[in-house]
Design a protein around this motif. Sequence first.
Motif, short mmCIF file in Angstrom:
data_model
loop_
_atom_site.label_atom_id
_atom_site.label_comp_id
_atom_site.label_asym_id
_atom_site.label_seq_id
_atom_site.Cartn_x
_atom_site.Cartn_y
_atom_site.Cartn_z
N LYS A 1 -4.83 0.62 6.42
CA LYS A 1 -6.21 0.26 6.79
C LYS A 1 -6.23 -0.43 8.16
O LYS A 1 -7.08 -0.11 9.00
CB LYS A 1 -6.79 -0.68 5.73
N SER B 1 0.88 -1.17 0.00
CA SER B 1 0.00 0.00 0.00
C SER B 1 0.92 1.21 0.00
O SER B 1 1.95 1.21 0.67
CB SER B 1 -0.89 0.02 1.25
N LEU C 1 0.96 -4.42 2.25
CA LEU C 1 -0.43 -4.27 1.84
C LEU C 1 -1.37 -4.28 3.03
O LEU C 1 -1.30 -5.16 3.88
CB LEU C 1 -0.82 -5.39 0.87
N GLY C 2 -2.23 -3.27 3.10
CA GLY C 2 -3.24 -3.19 4.15
C GLY C 2 -2.78 -2.54 5.44
O GLY C 2 -3.58 -2.37 6.35
N TRP C 3 -1.51 -2.15 5.54
CA TRP C 3 -0.98 -1.58 6.79
C TRP C 3 -1.78 -0.35 7.22
O TRP C 3 -2.17 -0.22 8.37
CB TRP C 3 0.50 -1.24 6.65
N HIS D 1 -0.20 3.87 -10.06
CA HIS D 1 -0.91 4.28 -8.85
C HIS D 1 -0.40 5.69 -8.56
O HIS D 1 0.77 5.88 -8.25
CB HIS D 1 -0.62 3.33 -7.70
N LYS E 1 -0.82 -4.29 -6.40
CA LYS E 1 -0.58 -5.72 -6.57
C LYS E 1 0.86 -5.93 -7.04
O LYS E 1 1.36 -5.19 -7.88
CB LYS E 1 -1.57 -6.28 -7.59
N ILE F 1 -4.30 7.07 -0.52
CA ILE F 1 -3.65 5.78 -0.29
C ILE F 1 -4.13 4.83 -1.37
O ILE F 1 -5.32 4.76 -1.67
CB ILE F 1 -4.00 5.21 1.10
N GLU F 2 -3.19 4.10 -1.96
CA GLU F 2 -3.51 3.14 -3.01
C GLU F 2 -2.93 1.77 -2.65
O GLU F 2 -1.82 1.69 -2.15
CB GLU F 2 -2.90 3.59 -4.35
N ASP F 3 -3.69 0.71 -2.92
CA ASP F 3 -3.19 -0.65 -2.77
C ASP F 3 -2.62 -1.09 -4.12
O ASP F 3 -3.19 -0.79 -5.18
CB ASP F 3 -4.31 -1.61 -2.34
N GLU G 1 5.60 3.61 1.17
CA GLU G 1 5.15 2.25 0.87
C GLU G 1 5.26 1.39 2.12
O GLU G 1 6.30 1.38 2.78
CB GLU G 1 5.98 1.63 -0.25
#
Length: 150
Positions: free
Chosen positions: A135, A93, A131-133, A117, A110, A106-108, A128
């Motif tokens: 949230k 993220s 992922l998901g940190w 992004h 892949k 904030i963008e997730d 960076e």
Amino acid sequence: MTPMNRFAAPLFSAVLAACAAAPAFAQQTATFPVIPLNAGMYVIQAEVASTEAQREQGLMFRKTMEANHGMAFVFGEPAGVCMWMKNTLLPLSVAFLDADGRIINIEDMKEETIDSHCATQPATYALEMNLGWFKQKNIKPGTIISGFPH
């Protein structure tokens, strides 16, 4: 063995050895300075990518990243910036931040993709994390992350 084959065999072996070593060389990661950043009650150990070469390398080829660790990208001046995940093995993220360290968006992302992004406004920094940190920590646009170098 003909004279041509005698010379070609060692040359072919040398080329094979160089090709085998190339992926190992390409996957070496640079060493980045580490600084602490503060996001509310959370302390992030952030590697800093402040030069063009460091920003291009980013987190490429990393297989793991510890919790509460990340990479801070320092752009110097506010700019329209985008990130992608070419050769990046970890899903991440990214938070784009203004000059005050306030999260713009904030963008997730892949892993191993070339999708762009982008910051929705000119950004001075990007951060960076796994992922998901953001949230998981309830960190949203408008939150200030302090400690970025000026």
